[in-house]
Design an enzyme around this catalytic site. Structure first.
Site, PDB file in Angstrom:
ATOM      1  CE1 TYR A 109      -3.665   2.590   0.820  1.00  0.00           C
ATOM      2  CE2 TYR A 109      -1.828   3.655   1.930  1.00  0.00           C
ATOM      3  CZ  TYR A 109      -3.088   3.715   1.387  1.00  0.00           C
ATOM      4  OH  TYR A 109      -3.779   4.899   1.398  1.00  0.00           O
ATOM      5  CD  GLU A 197      -5.677   4.497  -1.366  1.00  0.00           C
ATOM      6  OE1 GLU A 197      -5.861   4.847  -0.192  1.00  0.00           O
ATOM      7  OE2 GLU A 197      -6.552   3.932  -2.047  1.00  0.00           O
TER       8      GLU A 197
END
Ligand code: GDP
Ligand code: MN
Length: 389
Positions: A109, A197
């Protein structure tokens, strides 16, 4: 403002971040064609919606033939996607991305957003990325690493390398991962994003570092200097009432209670919601009509609230400073003529031009039988809650 994955991917690619080639399609036939032209043994078909959680909702599908690609596309285009990031009503799907499937060895992530506690943007990273990142953050917060970005200097190379090591990268990966982080920081800064992101960032089985998902939310207040990005807005992904409110310059957020609130000032709007709750009911919305509200804007505010079928009563709470009480009273009367209020309306007005406002409301009594006035906020909250009980 949110961007779609396919739009965000392009911006990442323009900033040197490796993203697999992909095609944007709008029909099952086009999905089948895309599968053929990508010439990969398998592809993923991905719904392009302004919400995550697609994988778990069945809107990211691995397919191994043009026929399967068309079937997946058909399903996605004819169903709304409902995930934990959408309301129960879900979001419509009209655009899909077809990308060559990659064989994933490891998922990470990587995200940059505003860290309010540190009053700075922060790079957030975890070696346990993928669809369970929310769980990881909740169950094992120590596995989520954070690095604040200097407000003037941005992300520094030493910070990126340090994070790359902490994520477990070694050898040539360290440099590649660090460069990717620095590029993501550039995307964040150059687009005035509130969120940039990549989840997941993957290492493929054949040794490539790739971003296979991309999410970019832009700061609405900075859109005036990114007209090219502003043009990428997709209103079909927003609730219709939110779109109308934005066009009328109203700060409106739909909630799920029964008391519609028309207030000026964000602080007063919050206090109004609190006092509605204190007296045992739930607000149907947050609404700050703002200081410079026009008559047309105020009428639109009433229309928006009245078009929500959950609203059983309306509380108008205006402290006229810059906004004038008489303008709000006029708007209320005019909206009443247009839509004929058949639900209780309780009005509390104080401040600039309050006397004129009271006269306007008094002379409209006959045409607005459900209208009540209140002496103060507590009185108003009591009255509106009692009226809908
Ligand atoms: P999200 O659920 O909305 O965040 O959508 P993603 O694009 O992140 O896809 C969800 C999950 O599907 C990812 O976390 C991956 O595990 C998986 N996935 C997506 N693309 C591929 C792919 O090309 N190959 C494989 N094996 N898995 C993929
Ligand atoms: Mn994802």
């Amino acid at each position: 403002m949110k961007l779609h994955e396919y739009q965000a991917r392009q911006i990442l690619a323009e900033h040197g971040i490796p993203v697999p080639a992909a095609q944007v399609v709008r029909s099952p036939e086009a999905a089948a064609e895309a599968f053929k032209s990508l010439q990969a043994p398998a592809c993923v078909v991905k719904a392009q919606v302004h919400a995550g959680g697609r994988g778990k909702a069945g809107f990211v599908k691995r397919v191994q033939s043009a026929l399967e690609a068309a079937a997946a596309a058909k399903f996605m285009l004819s169903n709304r996607m409902i995930s934990r990031q959408t309301g129960p009503e879900g979001v419509p799907v009209s655009v899909l991305l077809v990308a060559p499937a990659v064989n994933i060895a490891k998922e990470f992530y990587l995200g940059i957003t505003i860290d309010r506690a540190r009053s700075a943007a922060a790079l957030i990273a975890s070696a346990e990325g993928g669809v369970e990142i929310e769980e990881v953050a909740k169950q094992s917060p120590q596995k989520v690493l954070r690095e604040a970005l200097h407000p003037l200097l941005g992300l520094q190379p030493f910070q990126a390398r340090d994070l790359a090591y902490k994520l477990g990268f070694s050898g040539r990966w360290v440099g590649e991962a660090a460069t990717l982080m620095l590029n993501l920081a550039r995307v964040f800064q150059e687009t005035d994003a509130s969120l940039a992101e990549i989840n997941p960032l993957v290492i493929t089985k054949d040794g490539h570092l790739l971003a296979i998902d991309a999410k970019l939310d832009l700061d609405d207040n900075a859109l005036f200097r990114h007209l090219d990005l502003a043009a990428l807005a997709d209103e079909s992904q927003e609730r219709p009432l939110d779109v109308r409110a934005r066009k009328a310059d109203l700060n409106y957020i739909a909630l799920d209670g029964t008391i519609g609130c028309v207030v000026n000032g964000a602080g007063l709007a919050m206090a109004t919601m609190d006092i509605v709750k204190l007296h045992g009911a739930e607000p149907a919305n947050f609404l700050d009509v703002g200081g410079s509200v026009t008559a047309e804007g105020a009428i639109e505010a009433f229309r928006i609230i009245l078009s929500d079928p959950r609203v059983k009563g309306i509380l108008v709470n205006i402290f006229g400073g810059i906004a004038k009480c008489d303008l709000i009273a006029e708007a209320l009367v005019q909206a009443g003529r247009e839509v004929a209020f058949n639900i209780p309306v309780v009005v509390r007005l104080e401040g600039t031009n309050v006397e004129q406002a009271r006269k306007i409301l008094a002379s409209a009594r006959g045409e607005m039988p459900t209208l009540q006035t209140a002496t103060d906020l507590t009185d108003a909250a009591r009255k509106v809650v009692a009226a809908v009980a």
